[in-house]
Each structure stands twice: as structure tokens, then as C-alpha cells.
Design an enzyme around this catalytic site. Structure first.
Site, PDB file in Angstrom:
ATOM      1  N   ASP A 208     -32.261  11.352  -1.241  1.00 60.01           N
ATOM      2  CA  ASP A 208     -31.750  12.710  -1.197  1.00 60.01           C
ATOM      3  C   ASP A 208     -30.224  12.632  -1.088  1.00 60.01           C
ATOM      4  OD1 ASP A 208     -32.054  15.586  -0.994  1.00 60.01           O
ATOM      5  OD2 ASP A 208     -31.458  15.361   1.095  1.00 60.01           O
TER       6      ASP A 208
ATOM      7  N   ASP B  20     -27.731  15.764  -0.188  1.00 64.76           N
ATOM      8  CA  ASP B  20     -27.188  16.566   0.906  1.00 64.76           C
ATOM      9  C   ASP B  20     -27.799  16.132   2.229  1.00 64.76           C
ATOM     10  OD1 ASP B  20     -25.517  18.576  -0.532  1.00 64.76           O
ATOM     11  OD2 ASP B  20     -27.421  19.047  -1.495  1.00 64.76           O
TER      12      ASP B  20
END
Length: 343
Positions: free
Chosen positions: A26, A28
Site C-alpha cells: 500500500d 498512503d
């Protein structure tokens, strides 16, 4: 032990970047927050890549194109090819393309990343609900400056029966100044106005996992994320292992309270966890021991004794909490134990 019955974080004698062929990372809250690299991310990813691990960046943020994301990662010191970036915009574009005719018009409520992904699938992004022959509405994160009128435009089309698709439903997104509303908050606005439900593509749902597998060709992937309800649940749904890092949304208390689908295979402070093995959590009488710490679930609290690496203490606490909770969520008070660890 199956994922459905996980009651303890797993151990690994091998460094994780050698035990798994691909890290599905991922962005963010894991690699950066608000555009700035998270501490230790750049060096850790470089070392993992040098050690032979393939890095792929899998994000529910549909705002930016893979080209833009790759350029940004390069500016942070993480050389990345656009093909190594997989977004929820790509996943929702494929989901729409599977259900409408090639060349169909799609109303876009979001940013350039969504428009580019739709064009990649042979669809035509449009801006008005009044377009003749409108086949779908696609909603994705449009950034903090997305005009309120765009939600009205989506509502006009959906209320006429046009199918509605959402890239993802994350309620929040990490930003440089803190936690901000995410696409899920915007989806709620349209849901309230229409009473409709969108088809959703992003993590933790299968369309995103399918898109990731198709684009990366990963054989033994490790999902790396900061959210229990997207990254970790997505790994659970895809039946692959996961590493939770505590640099974004999820905190230590949330990990202890996690129900089975939100329990990561491994938990670590940050991306340095990719470069090491993971210690075993062992039974110790009525409790669980990891490193120099022993955790026990008492009547109404989680008790922790010992000293050493704080993450070992958290792993021991996870075992005590998850075992007590079984298939539910642990409600024991962990405040004193987490304060002892500084978490």
C-alpha cells in the site's frame, strides 16, 4: 493454523523479503503520507529490492495515474516503473468494462487516474450526467478540491438508473497534516442522495485482488499495509499472508481488538520489518511469550510483564487477545500494557 482461526502473529526464520517473492505495498500510510516518505521506507525498500524481492505498489487511491505515482516514488528515491503501480482506478475500470459495451460513456466523479484507467479499457470518460447513452458512473478519490457539484452530477445520473461503480470506500486517507476524508466519505454523500449502492472494486474486495495478480504475476505475495479493513482484510479474502505496519491508520489497540479477517500474519513498526525474520510467539503457562515479554488475558485486562523490544510485547499481547476473543473481537483493557510498551 488456518487464517480463519489465526490466534497469534506468525513467526518466520527467514527474512520476509527472502521468504516472499513479491511485496504488494500500500502507498498512503506505508510508503508515504501526504507526499512525504515515511521514516525508513526508502532505505528498507531499496534493501528489499536488492535482496531479490519484487516490489509492487497497490493503492486504493484512484486520484493519480500509475505514471504520476511512479514519478513521485522516483522523486522520493524509490525507482519505480509505472507497470509496478496498481490502482483501484484500474480495478474499477476493468469491472465496468466487463459489464458495458466497448466505447461506452462513463460519467467520472474523480481525478485523472480514473479517466486514464477508463480509457485504457476502451471506455469514454465524460463530465455530464446529460450525456446521451451514458452507461455508468465511476466514482474515485478526487482530492480535497473536488467540487461539491460533482456529487450532484453523480446523483442525477444514478437516480435515473445509471449503474454506479466506486473505486473504493475507504472513509479516511492519511495526509501530511493528519487524517482526512477519503473516497468512502464521498461515496456516502452520493448514497444518501440516491439510496443506491455502488459496485466497489478496491481493497478488500476481489476485483482489486484480481487486478493485482493479473498485473504482477506474483507467486508468493506478501500484502503490506497500514489498514485492517482494506489491506489486511484484502489479504485475508485473497488467502495470502500480510504484514501490518504501524505507520498509518491502524494503531496497536486496534490490532489487539481485531476480528479474524483483520488479523495480520505479521505486525511490525515500519517497513524495516521486511528485512528481518519474525520472532515466534510461544505458549507460556496461561499466557504467551515473545522475546522478553509475557502477556496474559485476565478477567478484564491484558496483563504484560517483562522487558525488551516493544514490538515483541505487542506480538505477545496479540496472541493473548486473539486467543481470548476467538472468532470475535477482544474487549479487554490493554491501556496499561500498551503504555508500558510506549505504543
Amino acid at each position: 493454523m488456518t487464517r480463519q482461526s489465526r490466534t497469534s502473529p506468525a513467526g518466520s526464520e527467514r527474512d520476509l523479503h527472502r521468504a516472499y517473492d513479491t511485496a504488494l505495498l500500500d502507498l498512503d500510510g506505508v510508503v508515504y503520507a501526504g507526499g512525504l516518505a515515511i521514516a525508513h521506507a526508502v532505505d528498507s525498500l531499496a534493501a528489499a529490492r536488492d535482496g531479490g524481492m519484487h516490489l509492487a505498489y497497490v493503492t486504493n487511491n484512484a486520484l493519480r495515474t500509475p505514471d504520476a505515482v511512479a514519478e513521485h516514488l522516483g522523486e522520493l528515491g524509490i525507482p519505480t516503473d509505472p507497470s509496478e503501480v496498481i490502482t483501484s482506478a484500474q480495478a474499477v475500470a476493468r469491472l465496468i468494462a466487463d459489464q458495458v459495451e466497448p466505447g461506452s460513456k462513463v460519467l467520472v466523479i474523480g481525478g485523472e487516474g480514473l479517466r486514464v484507467a477508463l480509457r485504457e479499457r476502451g471506455l469514454v470518460p465524460v463530465e455530464s450526467a446529460e450525456e446521451e447513452g451514458l452507461a455508468a458512473v465511476a466514482q474515485g478519490y478526487g482530492g480535497p478540491d473536488l467540487a461539491w457539484g460533482r456529487f450532484a452530477e453523480a446523483s442525477y445520473a444514478i437516480n435515473r438508473g445509471v449503474p454506479w461503480f466506486a473505486s473504493n470506500t475507504d472513509l479516511t486517507i492519511p495526509a501530511a497534516r493528519g487524517i482526512a476524508p477519503g473516497n468512502g466519505a464521498a461515496v456516502e454523500v452520493v448514497r444518501i442522495a440516491t439510496g443506491a449502492e455502488p459496485q466497489v472494486a478496491g481493497k478488500p474486495l476481489p476485483p482489486m485482488h484480481r487486478e493485482t495478480v493479473l498485473r504482477t504475476g506474483a507467486v508468493r505475495p506478501l500484502v503490506v499495509g497500514d489498514r485492517l479493513d482494506t489491506d489486511i482484510e484484502g489479504a485475508f479474502n485473497g488467502e495470502v499472508d500480510s504484514l501490518l505496519v504501524l505507520t498509518g491508520i491502524a494503531d496497536a489497540e486496534q490490532v489487539l481488538r481485531a476480528e479474524p479477517r483483520h488479523r495480520p500474519t505479521y505486525v511490525d513498526r515500519d517497513l524495516r520489518g521486511l528485512l528481518t525474520g519474525q520472532p515466534e510467539v510461544e505458549r507460556a503457562g496461561e499466557g504467551f511469550r515473545c522475546g522478553g515479554w509475557t502477556a496474559v488475558a485476565l478477567d478484564d485486562v491484558l496483563d504484560l510483564r517483562g522487558e525488551g523490544e516493544p514490538m515483541d510485547g505487542l506480538r505477545a499481547l496479540c496472541a493473548a487477545a486473539w486467543t481470548r476473543a476467538g472468532d470475535g473481537s477482544c474487549a479487554l483493557d490493554a491501556g496499561k500494557a500498551l503504555a508500558l510498551l510506549g505504543l
